[in-house]
Motif scaffolding. Structure first.
Motif, PDB file in Angstrom:
ATOM      1  N   GLY A   1      45.276  88.791 110.967  1.00  0.00           N
ATOM      2  CA  GLY A   1      45.932  89.259 112.173  1.00  0.00           C
ATOM      3  C   GLY A   1      47.082  90.201 111.856  1.00  0.00           C
ATOM      4  O   GLY A   1      47.645  90.175 110.761  1.00  0.00           O
ATOM      5  N   SER A   2      47.433  91.054 112.819  1.00  0.00           N
ATOM      6  CA  SER A   2      48.529  91.986 112.605  1.00  0.00           C
ATOM      7  C   SER A   2      49.217  92.317 113.919  1.00  0.00           C
ATOM      8  O   SER A   2      48.651  92.132 115.009  1.00  0.00           O
ATOM      9  CB  SER A   2      48.027  93.277 111.947  1.00  0.00           C
ATOM     10  N   TYR A   3      50.441  92.827 113.807  1.00  0.00           N
ATOM     11  CA  TYR A   3      51.223  93.217 114.990  1.00  0.00           C
ATOM     12  C   TYR A   3      52.083  94.422 114.637  1.00  0.00           C
ATOM     13  O   TYR A   3      52.657  94.492 113.548  1.00  0.00           O
ATOM     14  CB  TYR A   3      52.123  92.074 115.452  1.00  0.00           C
ATOM     15  N   THR A   4      52.182  95.352 115.565  1.00  0.00           N
ATOM     16  CA  THR A   4      53.081  96.498 115.428  1.00  0.00           C
ATOM     17  C   THR A   4      53.772  96.723 116.762  1.00  0.00           C
ATOM     18  O   THR A   4      53.110  96.766 117.808  1.00  0.00           O
ATOM     19  CB  THR A   4      52.321  97.776 115.031  1.00  0.00           C
ATOM     20  N   GLY A   5      55.082  96.838 116.736  1.00  0.00           N
ATOM     21  CA  GLY A   5      55.831  97.068 117.960  1.00  0.00           C
ATOM     22  C   GLY A   5      56.906  98.120 117.759  1.00  0.00           C
ATOM     23  O   GLY A   5      57.513  98.196 116.685  1.00  0.00           O
ATOM     24  N   ASN A   6      57.130  98.927 118.784  1.00  0.00           N
ATOM     25  CA  ASN A   6      58.158  99.966 118.735  1.00  0.00           C
ATOM     26  C   ASN A   6      58.947  99.953 120.035  1.00  0.00           C
ATOM     27  O   ASN A   6      58.362  99.909 121.126  1.00  0.00           O
ATOM     28  CB  ASN A   6      57.531 101.347 118.531  1.00  0.00           C
ATOM     29  N   THR A   7      60.263  99.986 119.919  1.00  0.00           N
ATOM     30  CA  THR A   7      61.141  99.988 121.080  1.00  0.00           C
ATOM     31  C   THR A   7      62.142 101.120 120.956  1.00  0.00           C
ATOM     32  O   THR A   7      62.686 101.363 119.873  1.00  0.00           O
ATOM     33  CB  THR A   7      61.906  98.652 121.190  1.00  0.00           C
ATOM     34  N   SER A   8      62.385 101.807 122.061  1.00  0.00           N
ATOM     35  CA  SER A   8      63.410 102.850 122.091  1.00  0.00           C
ATOM     36  C   SER A   8      64.118 102.803 123.437  1.00  0.00           C
ATOM     37  O   SER A   8      63.534 102.410 124.452  1.00  0.00           O
ATOM     38  CB  SER A   8      62.790 104.233 121.866  1.00  0.00           C
ATOM     39  N   TYR A   9      65.390 103.179 123.440  1.00  0.00           N
ATOM     40  CA  TYR A   9      66.160 103.180 124.688  1.00  0.00           C
ATOM     41  C   TYR A   9      67.253 104.227 124.615  1.00  0.00           C
ATOM     42  O   TYR A   9      67.676 104.666 123.538  1.00  0.00           O
ATOM     43  CB  TYR A   9      66.754 101.798 124.950  1.00  0.00           C
ATOM     44  N   GLY A  10      67.712 104.623 125.796  1.00  0.00           N
ATOM     45  CA  GLY A  10      68.773 105.623 125.887  1.00  0.00           C
ATOM     46  C   GLY A  10      68.684 106.390 127.184  1.00  0.00           C
ATOM     47  O   GLY A  10      67.596 106.509 127.786  1.00  0.00           O
ATOM     48  N   ASN A  11      69.804 106.900 127.666  1.00  0.00           N
ATOM     49  CA  ASN A  11      69.853 107.724 128.873  1.00  0.00           C
ATOM     50  C   ASN A  11      69.237 107.030 130.089  1.00  0.00           C
ATOM     51  O   ASN A  11      68.532 107.657 130.886  1.00  0.00           O
ATOM     52  CB  ASN A  11      69.152 109.071 128.635  1.00  0.00           C
ATOM     53  N   GLY A  12      69.477 105.735 130.195  1.00  0.00           N
ATOM     54  CA  GLY A  12      69.015 105.010 131.375  1.00  0.00           C
ATOM     55  C   GLY A  12      67.559 104.631 131.382  1.00  0.00           C
ATOM     56  O   GLY A  12      67.013 104.251 132.436  1.00  0.00           O
ATOM     57  N   SER A  13      66.904 104.702 130.244  1.00  0.00           N
ATOM     58  CA  SER A  13      65.492 104.320 130.185  1.00  0.00           C
ATOM     59  C   SER A  13      65.205 103.582 128.896  1.00  0.00           C
ATOM     60  O   SER A  13      65.965 103.661 127.930  1.00  0.00           O
ATOM     61  CB  SER A  13      64.590 105.553 130.293  1.00  0.00           C
ATOM     62  N   ALA A  14      64.089 102.868 128.873  1.00  0.00           N
ATOM     63  CA  ALA A  14      63.671 102.122 127.693  1.00  0.00           C
ATOM     64  C   ALA A  14      62.159 102.012 127.679  1.00  0.00           C
ATOM     65  O   ALA A  14      61.510 102.012 128.734  1.00  0.00           O
ATOM     66  CB  ALA A  14      64.303 100.736 127.679  1.00  0.00           C
TER      67      ALA A  14
END
Length: 200
Positions: A144-157
């Motif tokens: 099994g595997s998992y990949t996640g990416n998160t970004s935020y800034g300027n009132g959004s995410a």
């Protein structure tokens, strides 16, 4: 921040406790504080510990200021267990005289059940606005595997993720937030052959 070189270097320092002749369940510490040429202070400390079962831990921190309101601190730690599991983390934090700040950090670990690594950064500008991102990946010994990416800034995410099970079934999803508009989410699942299947 790529954590793999950190993992290698810091674990080398940790394991060197054995080479230094530390007996079982022993530890060594060192601290240093001194004035620097920039008109500030440089402070550092380190700690290495070896447990009775053969596991080793090491950690350290170094902070440098320039006397004008700017300072940078770097830290790291690592462990190696008696069962062969090992991991390390590192971070760097900078605070500036104008009120802005930046942080980078990451960690990695591996063992009999799999491995995981994560790295990210965040920033605050002088006007108080913030932004950042983080990426995480993991894999299990069962496939099994998992990949996640998160970004935020300027009132959004936004967060995107992909997960694959030991049987080859996978999930792909995306969640977004926009100030004044709310949250939206999309997701889909497929089997090992790429055919669309219901998400459960």
């Amino acid at each position: 921040m790529n954590t793999r070189p950190l993992l290698t270097m810091t674990l080398f320092l940790a394991v060197s406790a054995t080479a230094l002749g530390l007996p079982d369940q022993a530890q060594a510490r060192e601290r240093l504080v001194r004035d620097n040429a920039a008109g500030g202070v440089t402070a550092s400390h380190g700690h290495v510990r070896q447990g009775p079962a053969g596991g080793t831990q090491a950690r350290g921190r170094r902070t440098v200021s320039d006397g004008e309101g700017n300072a940078t601190s770097t830290s790291g730690s690592a462990f190696r267990g008696p069962n062969g599991a090992e991991g390390a983390r590192a971070s760097r934090l900078s605070r500036n005289a104008d009120g802005s700040a930046e942080r980078q950090g990451g960690f990695a670990a591996q063992g009999a059940r799999g491995d995981i690594q994560s790295q990210g950064s965040s920033a605050r500008s002088a006007d108080g606005s913030v932004s950042g991102n983080r990426s995480t990946s993991a894999s299990g010994s069962n496939g099994g595997s998992y990949t996640g990416n998160t970004s935020y800034g300027n009132g959004s995410a936004e967060h995107t993720s992909t997960a694959t099970g030991a049987n080859g079934n996978s999930y792909n999803g995306s969640t977004t937030y926009t100030k004044g508009e709310g949250v939206s989410h999309t997701g889909s699942c497929s089997d090992a052959a790429g055919n669309s299947i219901p998400c459960r």
